[in-house]
Structures are given as C-alpha cells and as structure tokens.
Design a protein around this motif. Structure first.
Motif, PDB file in Angstrom:
ATOM      1  N   TRP A  22     126.735  14.745  20.580  1.00  0.00           N
ATOM      2  CA  TRP A  22     126.400  13.963  19.386  1.00  0.00           C
ATOM      3  C   TRP A  22     127.486  14.102  18.353  1.00  0.00           C
ATOM      4  O   TRP A  22     128.148  15.122  18.312  1.00  0.00           O
ATOM      5  CB  TRP A  22     125.055  14.426  18.820  1.00  0.00           C
ATOM      6  CG  TRP A  22     123.931  14.205  19.764  1.00  0.00           C
ATOM      7  CD1 TRP A  22     123.405  15.123  20.614  1.00  0.00           C
ATOM      8  CD2 TRP A  22     123.210  13.002  19.993  1.00  0.00           C
ATOM      9  NE1 TRP A  22     122.399  14.578  21.360  1.00  0.00           N
ATOM     10  CE2 TRP A  22     122.253  13.267  20.993  1.00  0.00           C
ATOM     11  CE3 TRP A  22     123.268  11.721  19.460  1.00  0.00           C
ATOM     12  CZ2 TRP A  22     121.380  12.301  21.462  1.00  0.00           C
ATOM     13  CZ3 TRP A  22     122.381  10.768  19.934  1.00  0.00           C
ATOM     14  CH2 TRP A  22     121.453  11.069  20.919  1.00  0.00           C
ATOM     15  N   PRO A  23     127.699  13.140  17.481  1.00  0.00           N
ATOM     16  CA  PRO A  23     127.093  11.818  17.453  1.00  0.00           C
ATOM     17  C   PRO A  23     127.667  10.931  18.562  1.00  0.00           C
ATOM     18  O   PRO A  23     128.773  11.165  19.042  1.00  0.00           O
ATOM     19  CB  PRO A  23     127.472  11.270  16.076  1.00  0.00           C
ATOM     20  CG  PRO A  23     128.762  11.952  15.760  1.00  0.00           C
ATOM     21  CD  PRO A  23     128.666  13.321  16.397  1.00  0.00           C
ATOM     22  N   LEU A  24     126.904   9.928  18.941  1.00  0.00           N
ATOM     23  CA  LEU A  24     127.344   8.972  19.960  1.00  0.00           C
ATOM     24  C   LEU A  24     128.010   7.787  19.281  1.00  0.00           C
ATOM     25  O   LEU A  24     127.604   7.369  18.203  1.00  0.00           O
ATOM     26  CB  LEU A  24     126.153   8.474  20.776  1.00  0.00           C
ATOM     27  CG  LEU A  24     125.366   9.523  21.544  1.00  0.00           C
ATOM     28  CD1 LEU A  24     124.176   8.881  22.225  1.00  0.00           C
ATOM     29  CD2 LEU A  24     126.253  10.219  22.556  1.00  0.00           C
ATOM     30  N   GLU A  25     129.016   7.257  19.909  1.00  0.00           N
ATOM     31  CA  GLU A  25     129.683   6.056  19.396  1.00  0.00           C
ATOM     32  C   GLU A  25     129.499   4.932  20.403  1.00  0.00           C
ATOM     33  O   GLU A  25     129.775   5.107  21.588  1.00  0.00           O
ATOM     34  CB  GLU A  25     131.172   6.302  19.174  1.00  0.00           C
ATOM     35  CG  GLU A  25     131.892   5.092  18.644  1.00  0.00           C
ATOM     36  CD  GLU A  25     133.381   5.326  18.419  1.00  0.00           C
ATOM     37  OE1 GLU A  25     134.028   4.405  17.918  1.00  0.00           O
ATOM     38  OE2 GLU A  25     133.878   6.414  18.743  1.00  0.00           O
ATOM     39  N   VAL A  26     129.017   3.804  19.928  1.00  0.00           N
ATOM     40  CA  VAL A  26     128.817   2.625  20.777  1.00  0.00           C
ATOM     41  C   VAL A  26     129.726   1.527  20.239  1.00  0.00           C
ATOM     42  O   VAL A  26     129.694   1.213  19.048  1.00  0.00           O
ATOM     43  CB  VAL A  26     127.349   2.165  20.750  1.00  0.00           C
ATOM     44  CG1 VAL A  26     127.161   0.940  21.623  1.00  0.00           C
ATOM     45  CG2 VAL A  26     126.423   3.291  21.188  1.00  0.00           C
ATOM     46  N   ARG A  27     130.540   0.966  21.106  1.00  0.00           N
ATOM     47  CA  ARG A  27     131.435  -0.119  20.712  1.00  0.00           C
ATOM     48  C   ARG A  27     131.206  -1.315  21.623  1.00  0.00           C
ATOM     49  O   ARG A  27     130.975  -1.149  22.815  1.00  0.00           O
ATOM     50  CB  ARG A  27     132.895   0.316  20.815  1.00  0.00           C
ATOM     51  CG  ARG A  27     133.254   1.365  19.780  1.00  0.00           C
ATOM     52  CD  ARG A  27     134.697   1.747  19.859  1.00  0.00           C
ATOM     53  NE  ARG A  27     134.900   2.532  21.085  1.00  0.00           N
ATOM     54  CZ  ARG A  27     136.060   2.719  21.665  1.00  0.00           C
ATOM     55  NH1 ARG A  27     137.142   2.162  21.169  1.00  0.00           N
ATOM     56  NH2 ARG A  27     136.157   3.461  22.749  1.00  0.00           N
ATOM     57  N   ARG A  41     130.913  -1.591  16.008  1.00  0.00           N
ATOM     58  CA  ARG A  41     130.967  -0.153  16.289  1.00  0.00           C
ATOM     59  C   ARG A  41     129.810   0.486  15.553  1.00  0.00           C
ATOM     60  O   ARG A  41     129.623   0.247  14.369  1.00  0.00           O
ATOM     61  CB  ARG A  41     132.281   0.434  15.794  1.00  0.00           C
ATOM     62  CG  ARG A  41     132.393   1.920  15.972  1.00  0.00           C
ATOM     63  CD  ARG A  41     133.711   2.431  15.374  1.00  0.00           C
ATOM     64  NE  ARG A  41     133.754   3.861  15.347  1.00  0.00           N
ATOM     65  CZ  ARG A  41     133.353   4.622  14.334  1.00  0.00           C
ATOM     66  NH1 ARG A  41     132.855   4.068  13.248  1.00  0.00           N
ATOM     67  NH2 ARG A  41     133.421   5.926  14.397  1.00  0.00           N
ATOM     68  N   VAL A  42     129.028   1.274  16.270  1.00  0.00           N
ATOM     69  CA  VAL A  42     127.886   1.961  15.678  1.00  0.00           C
ATOM     70  C   VAL A  42     127.958   3.422  16.060  1.00  0.00           C
ATOM     71  O   VAL A  42     128.225   3.764  17.211  1.00  0.00           O
ATOM     72  CB  VAL A  42     126.556   1.360  16.207  1.00  0.00           C
ATOM     73  CG1 VAL A  42     125.376   2.129  15.669  1.00  0.00           C
ATOM     74  CG2 VAL A  42     126.457  -0.109  15.850  1.00  0.00           C
ATOM     75  N   VAL A  43     127.766   4.300  15.091  1.00  0.00           N
ATOM     76  CA  VAL A  43     127.693   5.727  15.356  1.00  0.00           C
ATOM     77  C   VAL A  43     126.232   6.141  15.271  1.00  0.00           C
ATOM     78  O   VAL A  43     125.557   5.887  14.256  1.00  0.00           O
ATOM     79  CB  VAL A  43     128.551   6.527  14.354  1.00  0.00           C
ATOM     80  CG1 VAL A  43     128.370   8.029  14.586  1.00  0.00           C
ATOM     81  CG2 VAL A  43     130.009   6.133  14.488  1.00  0.00           C
TER      82      VAL A  43
END
Length: 72
Positions: A28-33, A66-68
């Motif tokens: 964690w934290p996860l990053e989604v792109r 991009r979301v963390v």
C-alpha cells in the motif's frame, strides 16, 4: 496490462469497468493508471494498405487517469 480493441460508431459511447484481483499482501498505497488511446487505422489495415513493414499510424492519447488507493 490489458488492451481492449474495439470500434465505436460515430456519436457512440462506452463505459468501462474493471475488477482487479489483489495479492494476499499488497504493498500500500496502490496506484491505478489507465489510458485511452485512439488509432485512426489498425496496424493490420495499415500493413495491407501501405505494405508489410510499414510503420503503423500513430496512436493519440485521448484521456488518462491516475488514482492512488490508500491502505484500508
């Protein structure tokens, strides 16, 4: 990495939803792109029209996000 190829009709729209399985102990934290690319003609058509070995027409980035995701 996932690639989804599709053709949208003029004025059409699409909604994408993805489910991503997480490992048992993720870092964690996860990053989604995500990126949405547009290509005027697919590489197979370009090769047929311009000849094998020709460079495919470039893809343009239409949108990106991009979301963390914080730890739960």
């Amino acid at each position: 990495s996932v690639v989804d190829k599709r053709v949208l009709k003029l004025g059409g729209s699409v909604e994408d939803r993805w489910t991503v399985p997480l490992p048992a102990d993720p870092a964690w934290p996860l990053e989604v792109r995500a990126r949405w690319l547009f290509r005027r003609a697919n590489p197979d058509f370009t090769a047929w029209a311009l000849g094998e070995g020709s460079d495919p027409l470039p893809a343009w980035e239409l949108a990106s996000a991009r979301v963390v995701v914080p730890a739960p």
